[in-house]
Design an enzyme around this catalytic site. Structure first.
Site: not given
Length: 543
Positions: A201, A252
């Site tokens: 957002d 990751e």
């Protein structure tokens, strides 16, 4: 990057959770309701779900005021419910992308409560400043809230805090390393629970000019009149470093976790910065959303967007509607306008809406959008052909814009009315029998758009979406890749080609047009003596 990166051509369905499906009968959509509708979403042909904020929140702005990023809003369920939804969605072949809100927190967040108490270091996490004028009684600058009024609120000790949205949404200070560390921790919290990415957002707004200068034009909240990177809070240099760190977190994890940015930038070339290698994966293409139903405007937007993003190695992401803008059947049913900055329902319209025309154009717009290279988003209910609800009673409006504007600007509620699932029942199937009234009222006749009424009807909007998304997934020419124009600039007909052997023709003119040698794959409306009528589109198999 693997050639099969799912996010490069995914169809992602936006779930506005409060209005999607209510399973427990309190009149508010919830996680259980989403779980019940997963078979419907899988059958629609989408690849993933984006869910608007589901975090614990006092709901000053429908969940975009987050009190706890590691908890679920009780009206929606629990963290355990969210974990079950992730598992269930994956079992249906759907990925899950929650919203994340990094520009601001709720004023009920533990950090802001500490800031109000003036605990050591707490105010440095937000943007507090002394006021101007006698006794500091005037705001620190002339910035305006996106919801109306000043972007500053004074606290009892005389200081002011910044909120570019509602006063219940204080802006964070991203120059403070504690803020960056906290959000990287939040990302890991949800990635550890299996989510497949995040919609970000206000991705363009995190970095502010530390001098907090007055705006030259206080109404310019999108940086249109500033040089690149020169607006004091829109699309500033330095935001890319935040997203490079986020990308390292996502990388990751196995399974190609992704980000999509809500980034309102002054120019398309600025948008490309967000999706450069090592940053975010995709960004919403708002220039396409705001383009009018006009062949020149649409073609220019498509060319500019694909050009800049291709140079960045990123796919385009096409969108026609979302929870902040007027639903596109209503937009397309109004007199053609010049490009609008943001076609929100916050501006009252006096134009008469020809909904039959708007729906015809919306059907054609779907085929154009789905034929373009890249990915696309479907806002819940657009597959039902839902229009904007423009007659919500004033006493039922929920959008903070209504209150902040002194009850003069209607707000965005018209795009957020709870969905009609069945042609019977007091809430058109949104809630179970005997439930509380929906949190926003549904208009008379809403059940005529119900999913169960459209099921199996070959002329319905729902079946057109199912057919388009199925063929898009199956056809080797569609999804990520390249395209070329067959039509010339200035033509009233947009005719594009994709290889192998696919063409999309859209007639934005006033008269039927002839088609090339073809086999019809899908048409937005029936052809007229093998000719394409006005405001219509067709997919063709071509030599």
């Amino acid at each position: 990057m693997p050639a099969s990166s799912w996010w490069r051509d995914a169809v992602i369905y936006q779930v506005y959770i409060r209005s999607f499906a209510d399973a427990d009968g309190d009149g508010i959509g919830d996680i259980a309701g989403i779980r019940e509708r997963l078979p419907y979403l899988a059958a629609l042909g989408v690849d993933a779900l984006w869910i608007n904020p589901w975090y614990a929140s006092p709901q000053a702005d429908a969940g975009y005021d987050v009190a706890d990023y590691r908890a679920i809003e009780p009206a929606y369920g629990t963290v355990a419910d969210a974990e079950k939804l992730v598992v269930d969605a994956h079992e249906h072949g759907l990925r899950l992308i929650p919203d994340i809100v990094p520009n601001h927190t709720s004023d009920q967040h533990v950090w802001f409560r500490a800031a109000l108490a003036d605990e050591p270091g707490a105010r440095e996490r937000y943007v507090f400043r002394p006021g101007r004028g006698p006794g500091g009684a005037e705001p620190p600058n002339n910035w305006r809230s996106h919801f109306g009024g000043s972007a500053w609120t004074r606290v009892p000790d005389g200081s002011w805090y910044l909120h570019l949205f509602d006063p219940g949404q204080p802006d964070l200070n991203w120059a403070n390393p504690e803020v960056a560390a906290e959000f990287e921790s939040v990302l890991r919290f949800w990635f550890d629970r299996g989510v497949d990415g995040f919609r970000i957002d206000v991705a363009h707004g995190l970095v502010k000019d530390p001098e907090l200068p007055d705006l030259t034009d206080a109404s310019d909240q999108l940086g249109r009149t500033y040089p690149p990177g020169g607006h004091p809070y829109v699309d500033r240099e330095g935001v890319e470093e935040i997203y490079e760190a986020w990308r390292r977190v996502a990388d990751e994890y196995a399974g190609e976790r992704m980000f999509v940015a809500e980034a309102w930038t002054p120019a398309p070339e600025r948008l490309a910065r967000y999706v450069a290698p090592g940053r975010l994966h995709t960004a919403f293409n708002f220039d396409y959303l705001v383009a009018p139903w006009d062949p020149a405007a649409l073609r220019e937007t498509i060319d500019v967007t694909t050009g800049f993003l291709r140079a960045a190695g990123a796919p385009a992401t096409w969108v026609l509607s979302n929870h902040d803008v007027v639903r596109h059947p209503s937009r397309y049913g109004r007199p053609t306008r010049e490009r609008e900055e943001v076609p929100t329902s916050t501006v009252a319209r006096e134009d008469a809406t020809d909904l039959a025309l708007g729906t015809r154009r919306a059907r054609a717009a779907l085929l154009l959008e789905a034929a373009l290279p890249g990915g696309m988003y479907v806002y819940q209910g657009e597959e039902l052909g839902l229009p904007e609800v423009e007659d919500i009673p004033d006493d039922a409006r929920q959008d903070p814009t209504w209150r902040r504007s002194g009850y003069t600007v209607r707000g965005r509620d018209g795009a957020r009315v709870p969905l009609p699932w069945s042609s019977s029942g007091t809430s058109a199937g949104f809630s179970p029998p005997g439930a509380a009234a929906p949190w926003l009222p549904q208009p008379d006749g809403w059940a005529s758009y119900a999913a169960d009424r459209q099921e199996g009807d070959p002329d319905s909007v729902l079946e057109l979406y199912r057919a388009a998304l199925t063929r898009r997934r199956e056809h080797p020419a569609l999804g990520d890749g390249d395209m070329s124009w067959v039509s010339a600039p200035g033509d009233a007909v947009l005719h594009l080609r994709r290889e192998p052997g696919f063409a999309c023709v859209v007639n934005l003119g006033e008269e039927p047009v002839d088609l090339p040698t073809h086999e019809v794959l899908l048409a937005s409306v029936p052809l007229e003596d093998d000719r394409l009528g006005p405001d219509a589109a067709v997919w063709l198999a071509v030599p």
